[in-house]
Motif scaffolding. Structure first.
Motif, PDB file in Angstrom:
ATOM      1  N   UNK A 296       0.835  -1.208   0.000  1.00  0.00           N
ATOM      2  CA  UNK A 296       0.000   0.000   0.000  1.00  0.00           C
ATOM      3  C   UNK A 296       0.866   1.253   0.000  1.00  0.00           C
ATOM      4  N   UNK A 297       1.985   1.219   0.723  1.00  0.00           N
ATOM      5  CA  UNK A 297       2.875   2.373   0.751  1.00  0.00           C
ATOM      6  C   UNK A 297       3.502   2.618  -0.618  1.00  0.00           C
TER       7      UNK A 297
ATOM      8  N   UNK B 167      -5.915   1.886  -6.849  1.00  0.00           N
ATOM      9  CA  UNK B 167      -5.970   0.661  -7.637  1.00  0.00           C
ATOM     10  C   UNK B 167      -5.655  -0.587  -6.807  1.00  0.00           C
ATOM     11  N   UNK B 168      -5.608  -0.396  -5.479  1.00  0.00           N
ATOM     12  CA  UNK B 168      -5.269  -1.507  -4.595  1.00  0.00           C
ATOM     13  C   UNK B 168      -6.228  -2.688  -4.764  1.00  0.00           C
ATOM     14  N   UNK B 169      -7.526  -2.433  -4.858  1.00  0.00           N
ATOM     15  CA  UNK B 169      -8.479  -3.531  -4.984  1.00  0.00           C
ATOM     16  C   UNK B 169      -8.243  -4.325  -6.265  1.00  0.00           C
ATOM     17  N   UNK B 170      -7.888  -3.643  -7.348  1.00  0.00           N
ATOM     18  CA  UNK B 170      -7.583  -4.342  -8.599  1.00  0.00           C
ATOM     19  C   UNK B 170      -6.351  -5.222  -8.434  1.00  0.00           C
TER      20      UNK B 170
ATOM     21  N   UNK C 210      -5.229  -6.517  -5.572  1.00  0.00           N
ATOM     22  CA  UNK C 210      -5.556  -7.639  -4.695  1.00  0.00           C
ATOM     23  C   UNK C 210      -6.348  -8.714  -5.441  1.00  0.00           C
ATOM     24  N   UNK C 211      -7.143  -8.311  -6.411  1.00  0.00           N
ATOM     25  CA  UNK C 211      -7.892  -9.284  -7.212  1.00  0.00           C
ATOM     26  C   UNK C 211      -6.986 -10.000  -8.211  1.00  0.00           C
ATOM     27  N   UNK C 212      -5.949  -9.313  -8.680  1.00  0.00           N
ATOM     28  CA  UNK C 212      -5.049  -9.891  -9.674  1.00  0.00           C
ATOM     29  C   UNK C 212      -4.033 -10.844  -9.050  1.00  0.00           C
ATOM     30  N   UNK C 213      -3.668 -10.629  -7.795  1.00  0.00           N
ATOM     31  CA  UNK C 213      -2.632 -11.445  -7.152  1.00  0.00           C
ATOM     32  C   UNK C 213      -2.955 -12.940  -7.197  1.00  0.00           C
ATOM     33  N   UNK C 214      -4.156 -13.410  -6.810  1.00  0.00           N
ATOM     34  CA  UNK C 214      -4.405 -14.859  -6.883  1.00  0.00           C
ATOM     35  C   UNK C 214      -4.378 -15.405  -8.303  1.00  0.00           C
ATOM     36  N   UNK C 215      -4.696 -14.580  -9.289  1.00  0.00           N
ATOM     37  CA  UNK C 215      -4.628 -15.048 -10.671  1.00  0.00           C
ATOM     38  C   UNK C 215      -3.176 -15.264 -11.098  1.00  0.00           C
ATOM     39  N   UNK C 216      -2.308 -14.321 -10.725  1.00  0.00           N
ATOM     40  CA  UNK C 216      -0.888 -14.490 -11.040  1.00  0.00           C
ATOM     41  C   UNK C 216      -0.328 -15.694 -10.295  1.00  0.00           C
ATOM     42  N   UNK C 217      -0.717 -15.851  -9.033  1.00  0.00           N
ATOM     43  CA  UNK C 217      -0.226 -16.987  -8.238  1.00  0.00           C
ATOM     44  C   UNK C 217      -0.596 -18.307  -8.891  1.00  0.00           C
ATOM     45  N   UNK C 218      -1.821 -18.427  -9.374  1.00  0.00           N
ATOM     46  CA  UNK C 218      -2.236 -19.658 -10.056  1.00  0.00           C
ATOM     47  C   UNK C 218      -1.415 -19.873 -11.327  1.00  0.00           C
ATOM     48  N   UNK C 219      -1.178 -18.784 -12.075  1.00  0.00           N
ATOM     49  CA  UNK C 219      -0.369 -18.897 -13.295  1.00  0.00           C
ATOM     50  C   UNK C 219       1.021 -19.447 -13.004  1.00  0.00           C
ATOM     51  N   UNK C 220       1.555 -19.119 -11.819  1.00  0.00           N
ATOM     52  CA  UNK C 220       2.915 -19.520 -11.466  1.00  0.00           C
ATOM     53  C   UNK C 220       2.978 -20.837 -10.702  1.00  0.00           C
ATOM     54  N   UNK C 221       1.852 -21.543 -10.616  1.00  0.00           N
ATOM     55  CA  UNK C 221       1.884 -22.857  -9.982  1.00  0.00           C
ATOM     56  C   UNK C 221       1.698 -22.835  -8.486  1.00  0.00           C
ATOM     57  N   UNK C 222       0.951 -21.861  -7.978  1.00  0.00           N
ATOM     58  CA  UNK C 222       0.563 -21.772  -6.566  1.00  0.00           C
ATOM     59  C   UNK C 222       1.726 -21.720  -5.583  1.00  0.00           C
ATOM     60  N   UNK C 223       2.715 -20.846  -5.787  1.00  0.00           N
ATOM     61  CA  UNK C 223       3.746 -20.707  -4.742  1.00  0.00           C
ATOM     62  C   UNK C 223       3.141 -20.091  -3.482  1.00  0.00           C
TER      63      UNK C 223
ATOM     64  N   UNK D 160      -1.900  -4.717 -13.729  1.00  0.00           N
ATOM     65  CA  UNK D 160      -2.962  -3.718 -13.547  1.00  0.00           C
ATOM     66  C   UNK D 160      -2.569  -2.375 -14.149  1.00  0.00           C
ATOM     67  N   UNK D 161      -1.336  -1.934 -13.874  1.00  0.00           N
ATOM     68  CA  UNK D 161      -0.913  -0.595 -14.289  1.00  0.00           C
ATOM     69  C   UNK D 161      -0.745  -0.473 -15.803  1.00  0.00           C
TER      70      UNK D 161
END
Length: 613
Positions: free
Chosen positions: A305-306, A316-319, A321-334, A352-353
């Motif tokens: 956030x900082x 754009x924080x909510x966007x 936070x919504x994108x993070x689990x999608x990227x995580x799945x793409x990378x094989x759930x680290x 997002x940006x």
């Protein structure tokens, strides 16, 4: 009786989780004697992001912090968080660097090393564990807890058995995002107790609001050490409050034996300390059950956030936070814990940006996909992999097996700069940043980022909050939006703005200070000088190379006259602590380079230009 022991986290994870790791050593030392007298199992006081924050923001020598804390806490075990082969940086280090870092950490005061790997790839923990045992210190093997289709209790039990076999003294369950539920905690601890003989140490952030309940179920199932944080820096993205857990267990067979009155004396001091850091407080560090989906760890959320706030993109924080689990799945759930939390988080911010997923891919994501951080827990999205690294070969061995010894090379690179092995290791963690830090330290010119005074809420709301406004000057009205800025506290500070949609840079030079009281100046005057631009043109054609986020140029890979193909890396920028390669948008000839290493850059600037061959 089955006594429960407590590790206090206020000197590290507490302020990392709530005020972006900004507590200074001078605010820690006055309360150390009282912390030392409590009788904690350990005091976590070093490692994690504290090393980075000391050098990057606080301009403190992290080794000096450790030495001072060791002297101030003579009766306590000092605990640190160590990222296995990553140590405290964001890449893997050679084995000789790992051994040297562990030895120097032990020499300067660390007693307990909590050792984890973001991928739970135990090959990345082997050398760290061996080094800690060789130094005669306590090795705490760690499971990075997460949830996904590939993470279940049998998987974690298997990891625990391997950690015990590797020689660990205790086992930590590191729930960095607060994902443990009471039922799962009980089931997991029970399964671990049946499988291993090591004491079990529970670490769970309070972000989801479940940690205290989970602790009770864990203790009932056989956990004997709990991580808590003094309530002045507890709860939310931090941890269950020490005082609350102590009170909850009083009079039971699990009584900690800690003095609640003495703990509250510490709380009174730390509450006042926290007020000094008001500018780093975040709306995103309270209880937030969305963590059960996005899995953003407590230590990451305040920093994320900082960083977004510094870029003028907090909205754009909510966007993100919504994108993070999608990227995580793409990378094989680290599991999301340093450095994978930064790797996934920064890529999510870029997605997002830039307005397009994986239009720009960070160097760290590419390295991850190539196996340079270890084996991905699950299946990687092949489309993303092909887009990022093409058909490049993925390594199968332990990543550090491919690294040559580095210490001698590092000593040569820091000759005349380093005053000891500790300085060499600081340089190993963050070479460019550490070089500047050591030069300034040796010259006696280190200057910490400023702490602003919070005179009153109304004055500061007016002084710091606006980032978009209208200015009327000589009858003309201009719409101005602040998009980024240089470091606060500099005599000449750049501000990046758009004026009626046109990107500009304004240089603000401090000639005298403003004192704010009740929203009015106290008779002092502030004068500024400004100039338009910094010599970089605005992008005007598709061959102009730009950045999606403000950052610092760390490498320029091309020169004027070079031939490039679309997709070739032409620049490397550091943004949000991660390095990001910027690719050529088209094939052609580089006709102009407008940046050099070390330059601060922002979006809406042309960094270099490419014309058709």
């Amino acid at each position: 009786m089955t006594k429960v022991y407590v590790s206090e986290l206020v000197l590290r994870d507490g302020h990392q989780s709530l005020i972006a790791t900004r507590m200074r050593t001078d605010d820690m030392l006055p309360i150390c004697s009282k912390l030392d007298a409590i009788g904690f199992w350990s005091l976590e006081a070093w490692g994690g992001a504290t090393f980075d924050a000391c050098v990057r923001y606080l301009r403190e020598d992290p080794w000096e912090r450790l030495k001072k804390l060791r002297k101030a806490l003579p009766n306590s075990r000092i605990q640190m968080l160590l990222r296995g082969q990553n140590l405290l940086g964001y890449r893997h280090y050679s084995d000789d660097v790992v051994r040297a870092f562990v030895q120097k950490s032990a020499d300067n005061g660390v007693d307990v090393f909590r050792i984890f790997d973001a991928m739970n790839d135990l090959r990345n923990l082997k050398v760290s564990i061996e080094a800690v045992k060789a130094a005669g210190k306590h090795a705490e093997g760690t499971i990075s807890y997460t949830t996904s289709p590939v993470h279940d209790i049998p998987h974690f039990v298997s990891l625990a058995r391997e950690l015990e076999a590797a020689g660990c003294d205790t086992l930590a369950i590191k729930d960095m995002a607060g994902l443990l539920t009471p039922q799962t905690t009980g089931d997991l601890v029970k399964a671990l107790r049946q499988a291993i003989s090591l004491p079990i140490h529970l670490h769970s952030h309070a972000t989801s609001g479940l940690s205290a309940m989970s602790f009770l179920k864990g203790v009932e199932a056989g956990a004997t050490i709990l991580d808590t944080c003094n309530s002045a820096f507890g709860e939310g993205a931090s941890h269950s409050s020490t005082e609350s857990i102590v009170a909850a267990l009083q009079g039971t067979e699990y009584d900690t034996g800690l003095n609640l009155v003495a703990l509250q004396e510490i709380t009174a001091y730390l509450r006042e300390v926290r007020k000094k850091y008001w500018q780093f407080e975040s709306d995103f560090t309270g209880v937030d059950t969305r963590v059960l989906v996005n899995q953003v760890p407590g230590g990451m959320i305040s920093n994320l956030s900082n960083q977004l706030k510094e870029q003028g993109a907090l909205n754009r924080m909510d966007e993100v936070l919504a994108e993070i689990p999608r990227v995580r799945e793409d990378l094989g759930f680290p599991p999301l814990v340093t450095p994978t939390s930064q790797i996934v988080g920064t890529q999510a911010v870029l997605n997002v940006m830039t307005g397009a997923r994986y239009k720009s891919v960070t160097t760290e994501v590419k390295n991850y996909l190539l196996g340079q951080y270890g084996k991905a827990p699950g299946t990687v999205n092949q489309d993303v992999k092909n887009l990022a690294v093409g058909n490049a070969e993925v390594i199968e061995c332990r990543p550090a097996d491919l690294l040559d010894d580095e210490m001698e090379k590092l000593r040569l690179e820091t000759a005349g700069l380093a005053k000891g092995e500790e300085d060499v290791l600081t340089y190993a963690m963050f070479p460019d940043m550490a070089k500047t830090f050591l030069q300034e330290r040796n010259a006696g010119s280190l200057k910490a980022e400023p702490l602003h005074h919070k005179e009153n809420a109304a004055a500061n709301a007016a002084r710091y909050a606006p980032n978009e406004f209208k200015v009327t000057l000589h009858g003309e009205t201009f719409h101005i939006k602040l998009t980024g800025s240089g470091h606060a506290g500099e005599e000449q500070r750049p501000f990046y703005v758009s004026v009626d949609g046109i990107a500009e840079e304004v240089i603000v030079e401090t000639l005298s200070e403003v004192e704010v009281s009740g929203g009015k100046t106290n008779g002092k005057k502030k004068t500024v000088s400004s100039n338009e631009g910094n010599g970089r043109p605005r992008p005007t054609h598709e061959g102009c190379v730009t950045t999606a986020m403000p950052g610092t140029i760390v490498d320029v890979k091309v020169s004027a006259g070079d031939k490039v193909n679309a997709g070739d890396a032409v620049l490397v920028i550091e943004a949000m602590k991660m390095e990001n390669e910027i690719q050529a948008p088209k094939s052609g000839i580089v006709v102009a380079v407008h940046v050099k290493k070390g330059d601060s850059v922002t979006p809406d600037e042309s960094l270099l230009e490419i014309q058709p061959a």
